[in-house]
Every structure is written in structure tokens, then in C-alpha cells.
Design a protein around this motif. Structure first.
Motif, PDB file in Angstrom:
ATOM      1  N   PRO A 191      -8.971  -9.197  38.273  1.00  0.00           N
ATOM      2  CA  PRO A 191     -10.346  -9.065  37.781  1.00  0.00           C
ATOM      3  C   PRO A 191     -10.617  -7.637  37.308  1.00  0.00           C
ATOM      4  O   PRO A 191     -10.419  -6.674  38.049  1.00  0.00           O
ATOM      5  CB  PRO A 191     -11.194  -9.424  39.006  1.00  0.00           C
ATOM      6  N   VAL A 192     -11.020  -7.492  36.065  1.00  0.00           N
ATOM      7  CA  VAL A 192     -11.351  -6.189  35.493  1.00  0.00           C
ATOM      8  C   VAL A 192     -12.691  -6.311  34.778  1.00  0.00           C
ATOM      9  O   VAL A 192     -13.151  -7.411  34.458  1.00  0.00           O
ATOM     10  CB  VAL A 192     -10.267  -5.701  34.510  1.00  0.00           C
ATOM     11  N   LYS A 193     -13.319  -5.177  34.548  1.00  0.00           N
ATOM     12  CA  LYS A 193     -14.562  -5.159  33.796  1.00  0.00           C
ATOM     13  C   LYS A 193     -14.227  -5.110  32.323  1.00  0.00           C
ATOM     14  O   LYS A 193     -13.563  -4.171  31.850  1.00  0.00           O
ATOM     15  CB  LYS A 193     -15.412  -3.952  34.189  1.00  0.00           C
ATOM     16  N   ASP A 434      -9.378  -2.551  31.340  1.00  0.00           N
ATOM     17  CA  ASP A 434     -10.508  -2.303  32.229  1.00  0.00           C
ATOM     18  C   ASP A 434     -11.439  -1.266  31.605  1.00  0.00           C
ATOM     19  O   ASP A 434     -11.011  -0.202  31.156  1.00  0.00           O
ATOM     20  CB  ASP A 434      -9.990  -1.802  33.582  1.00  0.00           C
ATOM     21  N   ARG A 435     -12.755  -1.572  31.601  1.00  0.00           N
ATOM     22  CA  ARG A 435     -13.728  -0.674  30.995  1.00  0.00           C
ATOM     23  C   ARG A 435     -14.581   0.037  32.029  1.00  0.00           C
ATOM     24  O   ARG A 435     -15.678   0.502  31.726  1.00  0.00           O
ATOM     25  CB  ARG A 435     -14.647  -1.469  30.056  1.00  0.00           C
ATOM     26  N   THR A 436     -14.135   0.109  33.254  1.00  0.00           N
ATOM     27  CA  THR A 436     -14.885   0.846  34.264  1.00  0.00           C
ATOM     28  C   THR A 436     -14.699   2.336  34.066  1.00  0.00           C
ATOM     29  O   THR A 436     -13.780   2.796  33.386  1.00  0.00           O
ATOM     30  CB  THR A 436     -14.418   0.462  35.673  1.00  0.00           C
ATOM     31  N   ASP A 437     -15.566   3.102  34.686  1.00  0.00           N
ATOM     32  CA  ASP A 437     -15.486   4.555  34.536  1.00  0.00           C
ATOM     33  C   ASP A 437     -14.225   5.120  35.137  1.00  0.00           C
ATOM     34  O   ASP A 437     -13.754   6.189  34.757  1.00  0.00           O
ATOM     35  CB  ASP A 437     -16.711   5.205  35.199  1.00  0.00           C
ATOM     36  N   GLU A 438     -13.653   4.414  36.144  1.00  0.00           N
ATOM     37  CA  GLU A 438     -12.461   4.908  36.804  1.00  0.00           C
ATOM     38  C   GLU A 438     -11.192   4.539  36.080  1.00  0.00           C
ATOM     39  O   GLU A 438     -10.101   4.914  36.500  1.00  0.00           O
ATOM     40  CB  GLU A 438     -12.380   4.379  38.247  1.00  0.00           C
ATOM     41  N   ALA A 439     -11.288   3.734  35.008  1.00  0.00           N
ATOM     42  CA  ALA A 439     -10.086   3.259  34.328  1.00  0.00           C
ATOM     43  C   ALA A 439      -9.548   4.339  33.406  1.00  0.00           C
ATOM     44  O   ALA A 439     -10.179   4.708  32.425  1.00  0.00           O
ATOM     45  CB  ALA A 439     -10.390   1.986  33.526  1.00  0.00           C
ATOM     46  N   GLY A 440      -8.400   4.848  33.739  1.00  0.00           N
ATOM     47  CA  GLY A 440      -7.807   5.910  32.949  1.00  0.00           C
ATOM     48  C   GLY A 440      -7.510   5.522  31.510  1.00  0.00           C
ATOM     49  O   GLY A 440      -7.806   6.270  30.594  1.00  0.00           O
TER      50      GLY A 440
END
Length: 448
Positions: A191-193, A434-440
Motif C-alpha cells: 500500500p502506497v499513497k 509512493d507520493r508521501t513526503d517521506e518517499a525518496g
């Protein structure tokens, strides 16, 4: 279970035809006995040996009597087939269960049961069944396996009758058959954003319920069977009749999976080709989105749009996934050269667009860039087909400048680009979207 009935014996009015059928059913042993009997009879006539004539008549009469016995045997049997499961991933086995019922009042003799299967599923199964008592049954099973996806017919079931001496053998076929669907192998994705989830028409059902609540503020009249705990007393007092709060229908996020099936866009052959990888990726992504609550549809470069059962509010995720897998089980290369018809099929309104594409020329690259405007968020799995063709193994230190430039152009158009080399793991690639802020990878993509 598919079932059918077939009386092995012929109708009495068609005895001549049945006799010819019985003669054609003579086995090698039966034909040998018949030929030996005729030869002995001719020799007895030439040499005047009565004893040899009796031997010849006996040898010739034995296979003929066996054929007549089988033709007059009229026990009735019913056959059925059951698949477990009806859909099986490529490379995995499915089990086929056969059942034969003796619905007559007389026992059967020795029966040879044979099921017709395509050669890609394995050898044709054959079973020898002993005497079946009146109103009894026998059950057997066999396994099938295919590395190639598709729909494969099973049947019809064939029944061979044989006499005790093995002189004659007659074949009868049932009418019923079944289809085994071999679907692409599906991988579980993390699961990813994803991009587009924050758009208005791309909200998930959970977020829509959190905003709107479980109850609509607009009441309706009471109907028999409504929960009394949902009675809206202020509206009841206002209208003078019992009113209840209307249940909120949760909003469904929409998504589309675009599969590039162009023959010119892929490299390799067989299960290890880039096309088969793309089909498996489309199946994995589609099922992943359906399980997350998206109303997902499949679109190909030919313009074919396949709405899954997830388009219906009442459909289950299993039904939606089944329709998606059924379509991908039979998808094949297209002779089309572009993505123009896919652009027409994407009428807009998708919260998320996931594209699985092969090699692109300049025209198709521009079309894919324009497709980005038809969705709130877009992810493209861009296959580096040169790695499937083995060109990188020849010059391993030479960067593919064209492929790198295509990635930059798509990123500028707003796509989240995931490059796919041969042998890459789809779950690992999916994490890079992944589009989260933590995704490098996403932060690097924005800086580019």
C-alpha cells in the motif's frame, strides 16, 4: 457440474448402421481373429477340411458376436465435470473432477473414461473403471497445468465400451464441456499513497465518508423495515409523519489501467517477454486498486474499455477482480501503431491513471503526455524493452540516452515515471510510485 446422458446402444431401427459401427470398432485383436477365421474358412474350402472350417467359423464369429453384444448393450450413464478452481494463475495446477453415474437398472462392464484436453494442459487423461453397480457412480480426478494464459476447453467426455475379450471397442461422447481460464500471475503490491488521491473526484470512499458522515441531513419518509434508531424527530414533527435519516452512499474513487498491447512496443517471446510482464503488471495493479476501493476499468491501446464489476456499487471486489482477470487472460498483441484510440477511450474523470507501456516513438510519447491531462494523477510503468531484447548485455556501460530523455519529458508532463528493466520486481517498483513526503524517489523526481 455439467452433466449429460448418452445411451451407448443404437436404436433398433438403425441396425445396419449400428453393425457397420461395430465392425469399425473392432480392435487389433478382433480384426486378427476375423482375418484368421476367414483365412481358415477359405483354406478349409480349398483343401476340403471340415474340421478347419469349424475352427474358422469359430474364430470369425467371436469378434462379430462381441460387436453385436456391445451394440445391444443399453445401459445408460451420465457424466459430469467440476473444476477446482475455474480460474488458475499461469504456472499453477488446477484439478478436474469427473463423475460417472450409472442411471440404468443393469450393471456396466469395464469402461474406459477419457477426457479431451488441449495439449498445452498436458496429456489426455484416461481412466479404467470396473463394473459400476445399478444407480452407482465412480469419481476420478486429474490435474492440468499451463504456463500460457488463455481460455482452454475441457471436454467433451468420451466413454469407451469394451467386451470381456477385448475384441471390440465403441466410443460414445457426451455433449457437455467446460472452460478453464488461465489468468496472469498476480503479485501482491504494497500500500502506497498514489498521485490523484487528494483530488475531488479521486477521493477514496473512506475519506468521503469522513467528510460527509454516515448519515445524510436530508430525511425521507419511513419505510417498513427501517431502523427506528434512524428516526429524525425534528423532521417528523415538521412534516407530521415519521421521517428517517437517509443513508449516505459512499463515493467511489475512480481509476483506469492503460495496457499497451502494440506488437511493435514489446520484445521477447513466451512467458519471459516484455508483453507478458506488462499483462501481469496490469493484472496486479488492477486488483490492487480494486481492493483499495477504486472503481477500476481496463483500457488498451485499441480503445477497448472494459469496466469491471467494481463500477457497480453492489458488486464485490471478487467479482470485479474476476472480470479483470478474465479479460487479461485472453488479451493479445494488437497490430495498431499508436495510442490514439486509447486517448479517445479516456474521456476524463479518472482520479488515477496507471499506464503500462512499452517502447515509444516521438508521436506516442506526445500522446502519452497529453493523456496526463485526463486524470487527476498518473503513474506510468515505462518498460525498457532493450533489456528484454538483450541489447544491454552487449554494451552494458552505454547509457540509453533516448530512454532517459523520455522519462524526463513524461515527468515534465506530470507523470510519475517508474522505469522497468527486465527482471525487475513489481512490488519494489510500485514502492517508487509512493507520493508521501517521506518517499525518496518522489522528492528526487520533483527536483528533476
Amino acid at each position: 457440474m455439467a452433466a449429460g446422458e448418452n445411451p451407448p446402444g443404437p436404436a433398433g431401427a438403425r441396425a445396419p448402421h449400428g453393425l457397420r459401427s461395430g465392425l469399425r470398432g473392432l480392435t487389433t485383436r478382433g480384426r486378427s481373429f476375423l482375418a484368421a477365421g476367414i483365412t481358415a474358412a477359405l483354406c478349409a474350402y480349398v483343401f476340403g477340411q471340415d474340421a478347419l472350417l469349424r475352427v474358422g467359423v469359430l474364430l470369425a464369429a467371436l469378434p462379430l458376436a462381441a460387436a453385436l453384444l456391445l451394440l445391444r448393450t443399453r445401459y445408460r450413464v451420465a457424466g459430469g465435470r467440476r473444476l477446482t478452481p475455474h480460474r488458475t494463475p499461469a504456472g499453477q495446477e488446477a484439478r478436474v473432477h469427473l463423475r460417472l453415474d450409472n442411471v440404468s437398472r443393469v450393471p456396466t462392464g469395464v469402461l474406459l473414461l477419457e477426457d479431451k484436453v488441449p495439449y498445452v494442459l498436458g496429456p489426455r487423461p484416461r481412466f479404467v473403471l470396473d463394473r459400476v453397480e445399478p444407480h452407482g457412480y465412480r469419481e476420478v480426478s486429474y490435474r492440468v497445468r499451463s504456463d500460457l494464459r488463455g481460455r482452454y476447453p475441457l471436454g467433451p467426455l468420451q466413454l469407451r465400451l469394451s467386451d470381456p475379450f477385448g475384441m471390440c471397442e465403441l466410443t460414445r461422447s457426451f455433449n457437455a464441456s467446460d472452460l478453464l481460464t488461465v489468468v496472469p500471475q498476480v503479485q501482491t503490491l504494497p500500500p502506497v499513497k498514489l498521485p490523484g488521491e487528494r483530488a475531488g473526484h479521486g477521493d477514496t470512499s473512506a475519506r468521503a465518508l469522513a467528510l460527509a458522515g454516515d448519515d445524510d441531513v436530508i430525511p425521507r419518509e419511513y419505510r417498513q423495515g427501517d431502523d427506528l434508531r434512524r428516526v429524525h424527530w425534528k423532521s417528523t414533527a415538521r412534516y407530521g409523519e415519521l421521517m428517517v435519516r437517509r443513508e449516505e452512499q459512499p463515493l467511489k474513487a475512480r481509476a483506469a489501467v492503460l495496457l499497451d498491447t502494440r506488437h511493435l512496443a514489446h520484445r521477447g517471446t513466451g512467458p519471459g517477454s516484455s508483453f507478458e510482464w506488462a499483462v501481469g503488471a496490469a493484472a496486479s495493479v488492477g486488483l490492487h486498486l480494486i481492493e483499495r476501493g477504486y472503481r477500476t476499468r481496463l483500457i488498451t491501446d485499441t480503445g477497448r474499455s472494459v469496466p469491471t464489476a467494481g463500477s457497480s456499487v453492489t458488486a464485490t471486489a471478487a467479482e470485479a477482480g474476476g472480470l479483470l482477470l478474465d479479460e487479461l487472460a485472453v488479451v493479445d498483441h494488437s497490430d495498431g501503431g499508436g495510442l490514439a484510440r486509447a486517448e479517445e477511450a479516456l474521456r476524463g474523470g479518472e482520479g488515477l491513471l496507471v499506464a503500462v507501456v512499452g517502447a515509444l516513438d516521438d508521436e506516442q510519447l506526445d500522446r502519452l503526455a497529453r493523456l496526463r491531462r485526463r486524470a487527476a494523477g498518473a503513474v506510468v510503468l515505462l518498460l525498457d524493452t532493450t533489456t528484454w531484447a538483450g541489447l544491454r548485455h552487449v554494451l552494458p556501460n552505454t547509457p540509453d540516452a533516448v530512454f532517459a530523455e523520455q522519462q524526463k519529458l513524461l515527468r515534465r508532463a506530470g507523470w510519475t515515471v517508474v522505469p522497468v528493466p527486465a527482471g525487475a520486481s513489481l512490488p519494489e517498483l510500485w514502492r517508487s510510485a509512493d507520493r508521501t513526503d517521506e518517499a525518496g524517489p518522489y522528492r528526487d523526481e520533483v527536483r528533476a
